[in-house]
Design an enzyme around this catalytic site. Structure first.
Site, PDB file in Angstrom:
ATOM      1  N   ASP A 106       0.808  -1.226   0.000  1.00 21.86           N
ATOM      2  CA  ASP A 106       0.000   0.000   0.000  1.00 21.86           C
ATOM      3  C   ASP A 106       0.841   1.277   0.000  1.00 21.86           C
ATOM      4  O   ASP A 106       0.343   2.332   0.352  1.00 21.86           O
ATOM      5  CB  ASP A 106      -0.971   0.010   1.188  1.00 21.86           C
ATOM      6  N   LYS A 157       4.089   1.503  15.905  1.00 22.68           N
ATOM      7  CA  LYS A 157       2.968   2.258  16.491  1.00 22.68           C
ATOM      8  C   LYS A 157       3.310   2.747  17.900  1.00 22.68           C
ATOM      9  O   LYS A 157       2.685   2.343  18.892  1.00 22.68           O
ATOM     10  CB  LYS A 157       1.680   1.404  16.530  1.00 22.68           C
ATOM     11  N   ASP A 217       1.507   6.330   2.216  1.00 19.72           N
ATOM     12  CA  ASP A 217       0.757   5.087   2.438  1.00 19.72           C
ATOM     13  C   ASP A 217      -0.678   5.376   2.020  1.00 19.72           C
ATOM     14  O   ASP A 217      -1.329   6.248   2.611  1.00 19.72           O
ATOM     15  CB  ASP A 217       0.850   4.730   3.936  1.00 19.72           C
TER      16      ASP A 217
HETATM   17  N1  GDD Z   1      -0.171 -11.466   3.277  1.00 15.01           N
HETATM   18  C1  GDD Z   1      -0.403 -10.717   4.341  1.00 15.01           C
HETATM   19  N2  GDD Z   1      -0.801 -11.304   5.495  1.00 15.01           N
HETATM   20  N3  GDD Z   1      -0.263  -9.373   4.240  1.00 15.01           N
HETATM   21  C2  GDD Z   1      -0.512  -8.624   5.336  1.00 15.01           C
HETATM   22  C3  GDD Z   1      -0.919  -9.185   6.558  1.00 15.01           C
HETATM   23  C4  GDD Z   1      -1.074 -10.612   6.636  1.00 15.01           C
HETATM   24  O1  GDD Z   1      -1.426 -11.188   7.656  1.00 15.01           O
HETATM   25  N4  GDD Z   1      -1.093  -8.167   7.446  1.00 15.01           N
HETATM   26  C5  GDD Z   1      -0.808  -7.031   6.793  1.00 15.01           C
HETATM   27  N5  GDD Z   1      -0.455  -7.297   5.514  1.00 15.01           N
HETATM   28  C6  GDD Z   1      -0.058  -6.340   4.499  1.00 15.01           C
HETATM   29  C7  GDD Z   1      -1.122  -5.283   4.229  1.00 15.01           C
HETATM   30  O2  GDD Z   1      -1.966  -5.720   3.183  1.00 15.01           O
HETATM   31  C8  GDD Z   1      -0.280  -4.085   3.832  1.00 15.01           C
HETATM   32  O3  GDD Z   1       0.006  -4.073   2.454  1.00 15.01           O
HETATM   33  C9  GDD Z   1       1.024  -4.279   4.576  1.00 15.01           C
HETATM   34  O4  GDD Z   1       1.050  -5.652   4.993  1.00 15.01           O
HETATM   35  C10 GDD Z   1       1.161  -3.366   5.798  1.00 15.01           C
HETATM   36  O5  GDD Z   1       0.005  -3.485   6.595  1.00 15.01           O
HETATM   37  P1  GDD Z   1      -0.805  -2.205   7.076  1.00 15.01           P
HETATM   38  O6  GDD Z   1      -1.973  -2.704   7.857  1.00 15.01           O
HETATM   39  O7  GDD Z   1      -1.056  -1.281   5.964  1.00 15.01           O
HETATM   40  O8  GDD Z   1       0.230  -1.588   8.123  1.00 15.01           O
HETATM   41  P2  GDD Z   1       0.403  -0.079   8.567  1.00 15.01           P
HETATM   42  O9  GDD Z   1       0.223   0.846   7.445  1.00 15.01           O
HETATM   43  O10 GDD Z   1      -0.419   0.161   9.788  1.00 15.01           O
HETATM   44  O11 GDD Z   1       1.940  -0.064   9.051  1.00 15.01           O
HETATM   45  C11 GDD Z   1       2.949  -0.593   8.204  1.00 15.01           C
HETATM   46  O12 GDD Z   1       3.290   0.330   7.199  1.00 15.01           O
HETATM   47  C12 GDD Z   1       3.875   1.568   7.678  1.00 15.01           C
HETATM   48  C13 GDD Z   1       4.218   2.407   6.457  1.00 15.01           C
HETATM   49  O13 GDD Z   1       3.106   2.666   5.721  1.00 15.01           O
HETATM   50  C14 GDD Z   1       4.163  -0.947   9.064  1.00 15.01           C
HETATM   51  O14 GDD Z   1       5.058  -1.680   8.258  1.00 15.01           O
HETATM   52  C15 GDD Z   1       4.823   0.317   9.629  1.00 15.01           C
HETATM   53  O15 GDD Z   1       6.025  -0.033  10.294  1.00 15.01           O
HETATM   54  C16 GDD Z   1       5.149   1.287   8.498  1.00 15.01           C
HETATM   55  O16 GDD Z   1       5.696   2.503   9.029  1.00 15.01           O
HETATM   56 MG    MG Z   2      -0.461   0.694   5.496  1.00 11.46          MG
END
Ligand code: GDD
Ligand code: MG
Length: 346
Positions: A106, A157, A217
């Site tokens: 994303d 987080k 993001d």
């Molecule tokens: N296959 C799979 N399985 N993908 C997953 C799973 C899972 O169980 N859980 C999450 N993902 C994928 C989501 O689809 C997304 O593309 C990505 O992992 C990150 O998950 P998000 O839910 O979007 O996390 P976030 O935005 O709260 O935080 C993450 O991104 C930030 C930057 O945008 C973390 O990586 C943070 O450390 C980072 O700063």
């Molecule tokens: Mg994200």
């Protein structure tokens, strides 16, 4: 070299848009989001991509198929229940050969992956993570590092008092296959909560690569709208959209500014005004409607004299005449009756 995209999240923060469309393929300037990530991978000649899916995997597979149309070979892995970010990578173990690039599914960015890979190789890292500065790191993974780029702390987080750096995890990693030894099999495990915090304690060579260019993001309505408008305005250097010609059913008295991207299949009536917006296929914009700084998916009708600003509107919606929408996010098939007023929550 190969890449893994973690694209199995439910996209809850992007609801209602993700109820019928999984986040990895929401349209960004009328193009499925993952194509922007495939563009990034093709620059350093990455030819193999593994997509780790869990939520609505069929829709993604149907759209991208074996990837040959996009110049890349795509394999799919579907988790019966989500395994977390590191668990999803572990699940791909049999397909992992050598150094691997891993992306969150994303993030929209024009980071130069070749340089990230070069730094990874020259530093001898087992893991390199791209970091980028943000104004408010709450809600991200916060990264602290030493002068030589070694990561000294990773907090996912964080609470306000735990924030000692504006650098956050950009969701792009280069990993050596040896990291797989540290990830348990068949149960949920997270890069951010479990794996990265422990890497430093293990004394592993864990380095950050700083990216100061474009990065967002798209997993929240604000991020999604920003990503679209930034692509429209040329802020993403790696992809400049080619505006299609005016459609046959655009009234000569409809005003479209140069920034907007409007699919030529739309019907646009006289004195409708479209400013800095994206409008997908088969929409019907009636007389004197005004659309500003917004994204509208397909087959949506905007009534006469309605005013839509800073909104994201899904497929097959109907916004009634003279309605005023500001900052609204409407899921597919929403109906807003004539003369309504809809504002974003404050
Ligand atoms: N296959 C799979 N399985 N993908 C997953 C799973 C899972 O169980 N859980 C999450 N993902 C994928 C989501 O689809 C997304 O593309 C990505 O992992 C990150 O998950 P998000 O839910 O979007 O996390 P976030 O935005 O709260 O935080 C993450 O991104 C930030 C930057 O945008 C973390 O990586 C943070 O450390 C980072 O700063
Ligand atoms: Mg994200």
């Amino acid at each position: 070299m190969q890449a893994v995209i973690l694209a199995g999240g439910k996209g809850t923060r992007l609801r209602p848009l993700t109820i019928h469309t999984p986040k990895p393929i929401v349209p960004v300037v009328n193009r499925p989001f993952l194509l922007y990530q495939i563009d990034l991978l093709s620059r350093p000649q990455i030819k193999n991509l593994i997509l780790c899916l869990s939520y609505q995997p069929r829709k993604i597979e149907e759209l991208l198929s074996d990837g040959s149309r996009f110049g890349i070979r795509i394999s799919y892995l579907v988790e019966a229940s989500p395994l977390g970010t590191a668990g999803a990578f572990k699940n791909a173990e049999e397909m992992i050969e050598g150094t691997t690039v891993v992306f969150n599914g994303d993030i929209l960015t024009d980071v130069d992956l070749s340089r990230v890979i070069d730094q990874h190789r020259s530093s001898g890292a087992v893991a390199t993570i791209v970091v980028t500065p943000v104004d408010d790191p709450i809600g991200y993974g916060v990264v602290e590092m030493a002068d030589d780029g070694r990561v000294t702390r990773f907090v996912e987080k964080p609470r306000r008092e735990e924030v000692h750096s504006r650098m956050v995890n950009a969701g792009i990693y280069v990993l050596e296959p040896t990291v797989l030894e540290h990830i348990p099999e068949g149960r949920p495990f997270s890069f951010e909560y479990d794996f990265f915090p422990s890497l430093w304690e293990k004394g592993e060579a864990f380095y950050a690569y700083r990216h100061d260019g474009y990065w967002v993001d798209i997993g929240t309505p604000e991020g999604y709208l920003k990503g679209n408008l930034d692509v429209l305005n040329g802020r993403l250097k790696s992809y400049i959209p080619q505006r299609p010609p005016r459609g046959e059913k655009f009234d000569s008295q409809a005003h479209l500014d140069d920034r907007s991207f409007v699919d030529p299949s739309c019907i646009i009536k006289a004195q409708a005004r479209i400013v800095n917006s994206v409008i997908g296929p088969n929409c019907f914009i009636e007389e004197k409607a005004e659309i500003r700084d917004s994204v509208i998916w397909s087959a949506t009708r905007i009534g006469a004299e309605a005013r839509v600003s800073r909104c994201v509107i899904g497929r097959g919606c109907h916004v009634g005449r003279s309605s005023v929408l500001d900052g609204a996010v409407l899921g597919d098939k929403s109906v807003v009756t004539d003369y309504s007023r809809v504002r974003a929550e404050v």
